[in-house]
Design an enzyme around this catalytic site. Structure first.
Site, PDB file in Angstrom:
ATOM      1  N   LEU A  91       0.823  -1.211   0.000  1.00  0.00           N
ATOM      2  CA  LEU A  91       0.000   0.000   0.000  1.00  0.00           C
ATOM      3  C   LEU A  91       0.862   1.268   0.000  1.00  0.00           C
ATOM      4  O   LEU A  91       1.714   1.438   0.870  1.00  0.00           O
ATOM      5  CB  LEU A  91      -0.916  -0.007   1.232  1.00  0.00           C
ATOM      6  CG  LEU A  91      -1.930   1.143   1.296  1.00  0.00           C
ATOM      7  CD1 LEU A  91      -2.940   1.037   0.173  1.00  0.00           C
ATOM      8  CD2 LEU A  91      -2.620   1.168   2.646  1.00  0.00           C
ATOM      9  N   ASP A  92       0.617   2.146  -0.971  1.00  0.00           N
ATOM     10  CA  ASP A  92       1.302   3.450  -1.073  1.00  0.00           C
ATOM     11  C   ASP A  92       2.818   3.317  -1.226  1.00  0.00           C
ATOM     12  O   ASP A  92       3.573   4.233  -0.884  1.00  0.00           O
ATOM     13  CB  ASP A  92       0.976   4.343   0.136  1.00  0.00           C
ATOM     14  CG  ASP A  92      -0.515   4.653   0.227  1.00  0.00           C
ATOM     15  OD1 ASP A  92      -1.168   4.670  -0.826  1.00  0.00           O
ATOM     16  OD2 ASP A  92      -0.999   4.871   1.345  1.00  0.00           O
ATOM     17  N   GLU A  93       3.258   2.171  -1.727  1.00  0.00           N
ATOM     18  CA  GLU A  93       4.696   1.940  -1.870  1.00  0.00           C
ATOM     19  C   GLU A  93       5.097   1.711  -3.329  1.00  0.00           C
ATOM     20  O   GLU A  93       6.254   1.417  -3.613  1.00  0.00           O
ATOM     21  CB  GLU A  93       5.108   0.703  -1.052  1.00  0.00           C
ATOM     22  CG  GLU A  93       5.051   0.879   0.454  1.00  0.00           C
ATOM     23  CD  GLU A  93       6.238   1.643   1.012  1.00  0.00           C
ATOM     24  OE1 GLU A  93       7.049   2.157   0.222  1.00  0.00           O
ATOM     25  OE2 GLU A  93       6.336   1.732   2.250  1.00  0.00           O
TER      26      GLU A  93
END
Lengths: 296, 296, 296, 296
Positions: free
Chosen positions: A227-229
């Site tokens: 997530l969000d990486e």
């Protein structure tokens, strides 16, 4: 002009002569290069190239692809020829914040992005009327813990049946499954409302407010199972002061989110983005690539 | 590594095959392209290319130049091979505002710009001590209406004897003669303390204050006989409010002037700038080109 | 003009009438307000005010302070009167990167910041000559795990004997002890070479490179016992691309670090910063506050 | 909360005691100041103040105005009390470029600007459907050399009958008559698609392209009889390169134009702008003033 404007993207191991081989191929096939960019990543030994050209002697994309197979093999290259003026099919996904949706619908309407929005998927009905009035199919798919696999199956069915090659999460607030992320690797672009890697996850504006930063930001990235990486395509920031609340940030952030997402889509759609490990290469825009078809 | 890092700049009429010819030449001569950029100006029919490469099989610059003569002739090209790591000789000229001088001396000291400052010319003595303490020759040449031709002759003598290939007007407040501008065409870079074409000539900050603009700026450009009208290399702006006076602008402008000038010099020195009529092409920086030699 | 330019800072619980009380006091005492700013923090119930004024009838700072005591008591206020034109004594601390030091020395030399640099402390000798040539005392204090308490005692002795009211960590790469942080609370300003809260700790440019961000930044903050977690005063960013290496970032970051730090010091020295929990209030600059004393 | 959020704007000659008089008045009348800003223009001797406050003891705007009359007289002040949450009536005018219109309609829809769009006037019919679908009256008034006075009379009739206090020229490409400019002085906001004072008049993007600037911009200003010379409220810029054409600028400029205009309207509508000769004072936004009513 009777010539076609095409582009070629190549990624391969860095080997001397590859640029010459590509340039020769295009020249021999009656193609005139209008602009190009290259990057040789010393740390990974990978070479990346994007070329815009005019096929002045009538070679078609399929002819160009066919003849290029030899180079692809010789250099173990990933190569893609495409028509720069052809519109790419895109599905948008949105939840309750509509500013990115509104912004993309506008850019689509005036032909500022070479995309066909072939569908909008939402877990809410807020934007049904707006989307339908644009003559775009609207799909409301509620997502719960229980129905998530079925919901994603339905989402994927819509993407595939519509022929979309890109999903844009225009403030879609559900986390996608690992499987969907893998399956659509490099084909889902998200906008996160913070300057990543700061303030991942929920309520980034509240997090930013509590930390007391002096600039807030937005990040557009490819979606991965982390997530969000995922690989970042574009970011930008806007100044805030002590006098703005977290709710003010939400409003101030709208403009920067909309623009960062639109720029990331512009780069992706024009074939300017290469995924390079967990990072991206983003080549400069070709001349004329911002020109829109209509005034408004 | 025993390889040399060189670069090649080419400007020529836009003819199909020129990219291939150049890439072939480099490849055939044992050179591996690390990055390149091209631009084809549709409106003028001119083609511009800059290539960074490693000469992996020991070709020297003079060998490369010699062999390239045939391409130069075939395409009516202006071509320049150079060593990206070689320092270019530069003469700075300054009057009474010393921030750009101070900034450039610092960048030079830490090796952040590949330049040798071979002399500083001033019409005042304010910075004599500063310059001399850097072990750089300082030349005070007073300029009056009467002695202007003689003063310029003296300036040109210093430039020529020092072997400088570039003059940087680091807030030098005398207008150069048409003759000197022509003679050094494309080899004199000025910093003007406004966002050109606004506020040409004297006291641009006062002009900006009186107009009530909300951003002030700085512009670095090649000097031509038309005052403040030469091809622009770089510009930037900084926000001001009603609460700042024209004297505040002078201070706030220092930072943006220093940086705009340094960026313009960086681009010029790395061979990234092409003059194209009264405009410039500025290609992106090569990987590693900002790396400085020392920490401070 | 025979009038003095003073400023008043007040922080107190938010109570109706406090602005009127302050404005009355100044008016009654022959002071003419030239600009002011206020902020009422709803979430903490704290009120903050900064006023610039001219004492037109000759009241001195000590007279103004004395008479104001009643208001201080009534509103449980923290209040500070000061002379805006008086220079504050500052100690700089630096390790091996000298760009912020160089930048601050320059601003000090031209009188662009109302500070007296009364000493420079370093754990290296790199900048001894530079500092000494500015006629500023240079103190080399090596710091090891073993001698840290003694080294800090020596640092504090220098700060106290010099009368410095502010320590600026101009790229000082040693972590200060909790005790020193507490003792100098709100009086140590650091520059961190990332856009906090991203990339805390060591090698932020390398971290940024590895994450593949598209903007790098710098953050100036008050130092607290929590490393890189103190109240942020100022931040800014600069764009990078895939073509820049972590070493390029180091160079590109220099400019933004120098400026962010200088802006934070400007705000602190002019009394524009209030610490509000773990955040700051930074009021806008007063007219004329950027004006420097000299040209260069 | 039962309190009302009001604001007060005052402009008057700079006289000692005026801040105290205003603060006393508010305090005495049960009003608690939440934020305020002041500016004393030394060059013109004019004083400007904006105060946001809560009327905690129920004073209405008309009561506050009435009681304030004495101060207005004493200080020869222009003063205006208003309800910060009341929506101001606005008429938009547009020609054929619709991006600012689209942007403002969106901000209006989500309640991000406290305005009521009470009509849209256009000299074309392109946006009739869009406007009407927002349930806003659309008025097509063709303008020719011959009918200009009659057309303007019709425009003014619509403005007056709708009760609009502000006209926004959202890319309206007709020059207004001197008379209309004078009559609506300080009440017409325009967006010009250049960084004024550069590139006044027609085709600014083409002018910018021909000059070879490296940043393009937009300027929002009050309309006066001098074309593109009115007091500037807000400006911003966006970077371009040699690789963008004048038509690319048109697209890139859309975003910056939309935002500059929206920011100027935000400042005007919240009473943050004062006209000061041919310049403006723009005070910072009050806490919470960006918060929008809806999500999208």
């Amino acid at each position: 002009m009777s010539t076609h404007r095409y582009a070629l993207r190549v990624a391969c191991p860095s080997i001397r002569g590859v640029t010459a081989a590509i340039a020769n191929y295009l020249s021999t096939n009656g193609c005139n290069i209008s602009d190009s960019a290259q990057f040789d990543d010393k740390s990974t030994g990978r070479y990346f190239m994007r070329v815009s050209f005019h096929s002045e002697e009538g070679r078609t994309l399929s002819q160009l692809r066919e003849g290029f197979a030899e180079i692809v093999e010789r250099y173990a290259a990933d190569a893609e020829f495409f028509d720069e003026t052809a519109k790419r099919k895109v599905v948008l996904m949105v939840s309750r914040f509509g500013h990115c949706l509104n912004d993309l619908l506008y850019r689509w309407r005036i032909g500022a992005l070479p995309i066909d929005i072939v569908g909008v998927i939402s877990n809410h009905t807020d934007y049904q009327k707006l989307v339908v009035n644009h003559d775009i199919p609207f799909h409301c798919i509620k997502v719960t813990k229980e129905n998530k696999p079925a919901a994603e199956a339905e989402q994927m069915r819509i993407v595939e049946e519509s022929g979309a090659e890109l999903i844009v999460l225009a403030r879609y607030m559900q986390v996608l499954s690992d499987e969907m992320c893998r399956r659509m690797s490099g084909r889902i672009i998200n906008i996160h409302h913070s300057f990543l890697p700061s303030f991942k996850g929920a309520n980034p504006y509240k997090q930013a407010f509590e930390r007391g930063v002096k600039l807030i930001g937005a990040t557009s990235h490819y979606v991965t199972a982390d997530l969000d990486e995922g690989p970042i395509i574009e970011q930008d920031t806007v100044r805030v002061t002590h006098a703005q609340s977290a709710d003010d940030y939400v409003s101030l952030g709208r403009d920067v989110e909309s623009q960062v997402l639109a720029r990331a889509i512009h780069a992706h759609i024009h074939g300017r983005v290469f995924v390079n490990g967990n990072k991206t290469i983003v080549f400069p825009p070709s001349p004329g690539s911002y020109v829109s078809e209509r005034m408004g």
